[in-house]
Every structure is written in structure tokens, then in C-alpha cells.
Scaffold this motif. Structure first.
Motif, PDB file in Angstrom:
ATOM      1  N   GLU A 229     -10.515  -3.349  -7.506  1.00 11.95           N
ATOM      2  CA  GLU A 229     -11.381  -3.727  -7.095  1.00 11.95           C
ATOM      3  C   GLU A 229     -11.861  -2.694  -9.054  1.00 11.95           C
ATOM      4  O   GLU A 229     -13.064  -3.340  -8.958  1.00 11.95           O
ATOM      5  CB  GLU A 229     -11.848  -2.547  -6.176  1.00 11.95           C
ATOM      6  N   ASP A 230     -10.729  -1.855  -9.544  1.00 11.09           N
ATOM      7  CA  ASP A 230     -11.809  -1.313 -10.508  1.00 11.09           C
ATOM      8  C   ASP A 230     -11.189  -2.406 -11.857  1.00 11.09           C
ATOM      9  O   ASP A 230     -10.904  -2.025 -12.937  1.00 11.09           O
ATOM     10  CB  ASP A 230     -10.945  -0.284 -11.058  1.00 11.09           C
ATOM     11  N   LYS A 231     -11.138  -3.864 -11.307  1.00 14.37           N
ATOM     12  CA  LYS A 231     -10.247  -4.386 -12.934  1.00 14.37           C
ATOM     13  C   LYS A 231     -11.550  -5.625 -12.630  1.00 14.37           C
ATOM     14  O   LYS A 231     -11.522  -6.451 -11.700  1.00 14.37           O
ATOM     15  CB  LYS A 231      -9.061  -4.937 -13.147  1.00 14.37           C
ATOM     16  N   ASP A 232     -11.790  -5.870 -14.185  1.00 17.05           N
ATOM     17  CA  ASP A 232     -12.780  -7.279 -13.787  1.00 17.05           C
ATOM     18  C   ASP A 232     -11.844  -8.475 -14.643  1.00 17.05           C
ATOM     19  O   ASP A 232     -11.335  -8.215 -14.639  1.00 17.05           O
ATOM     20  CB  ASP A 232     -14.015  -6.841 -14.748  1.00 17.05           C
TER      21      ASP A 232
ATOM     22  N   ASP B 272      -0.054   0.922  -4.612  1.00 16.68           N
ATOM     23  CA  ASP B 272       0.240   0.521  -6.492  1.00 16.68           C
ATOM     24  C   ASP B 272       1.662  -0.156  -5.504  1.00 16.68           C
ATOM     25  O   ASP B 272       2.182  -0.435  -5.293  1.00 16.68           O
ATOM     26  CB  ASP B 272       1.114   1.817  -6.862  1.00 16.68           C
ATOM     27  N   GLY B 273       2.408  -1.599  -6.508  1.00 17.98           N
ATOM     28  CA  GLY B 273       3.573  -2.511  -6.547  1.00 17.98           C
ATOM     29  C   GLY B 273       3.190  -3.481  -5.714  1.00 17.98           C
ATOM     30  O   GLY B 273       3.506  -4.449  -5.567  1.00 17.98           O
ATOM     31  N   ALA B 274       1.756  -3.210  -4.595  1.00 17.93           N
ATOM     32  CA  ALA B 274       1.662  -4.609  -3.445  1.00 17.93           C
ATOM     33  C   ALA B 274       0.341  -5.217  -4.887  1.00 17.93           C
ATOM     34  O   ALA B 274      -0.560  -5.213  -4.041  1.00 17.93           O
ATOM     35  CB  ALA B 274       0.948  -4.169  -2.678  1.00 17.93           C
ATOM     36  N   TRP B 275       1.390  -6.205  -5.478  1.00 18.58           N
ATOM     37  CA  TRP B 275      -0.013  -6.991  -6.728  1.00 18.58           C
ATOM     38  C   TRP B 275      -0.436  -8.617  -5.798  1.00 18.58           C
ATOM     39  O   TRP B 275      -1.276  -8.596  -6.367  1.00 18.58           O
ATOM     40  CB  TRP B 275       0.427  -7.350  -7.275  1.00 18.58           C
ATOM     41  N   GLY B 276       0.259  -8.976  -4.878  1.00 20.91           N
ATOM     42  CA  GLY B 276       0.197 -10.501  -4.264  1.00 20.91           C
ATOM     43  C   GLY B 276       1.368 -11.404  -3.825  1.00 20.91           C
ATOM     44  O   GLY B 276       2.005  -9.894  -3.758  1.00 20.91           O
TER      45      GLY B 276
END
Length: 67
Positions: free
Chosen positions: A33-36, A3-7
């Protein structure tokens, strides 16, 4: 992905004396992985709702030197 590491982000800038002029910001978002793709598109629209894409105007082609 934690969590918190998005890019990551990178900023391209130049200095004009003591002024820092931002030319571009590159934003890389890691897609969980759980998002399209559609969910990520909606998330991007939420974060950047007041932004507009800049479209540069084409310059006129010059036949010769200006006089």
C-alpha cells in the motif's frame, strides 16, 4: 501484507522423457500500500535487469500445401 510475502509464482512446463522443459513462468507481485506504480516498476527493473522480452516473428501465410 507480511514481510517476505510479495506474491506467487506458477511454472508451466512439459516433460520430454526425463527432461523438464519450462514453457512459461507467471509471476504475480502484490503491491504494498505504501508503494506507487512507479516504485514497483523500478523494483521490477532491478530484479529483471538482464531479462529481455521475447517477440515472436509472424509466420508467412501459406496459400496451399508445400510441395
Amino acid at each position: 501484507m507480511a514481510d517476505g510475502a510479495w506474491g506467487i509464482t506458477s511454472e508451466l512446463y512439459r516433460m520430454n522423457g526425463n527432461r523438464r522443459i519450462s514453457d512459461a513462468v507467471i509471476i504475480v507481485v502484490d503491491m504494498p500500500e505504501d508503494k506507487d506504480f512507479q516504485e514497483m516498476r523500478e523494483l521490477a527493473r532491478y530484479f529483471f535487469e538482464d531479462m529481455e522480452q521475447i517477440v515472436q516473428k509472424k509466420q508467412k501465410k501459406k496459400d496451399g500445401p508445400e510441395r
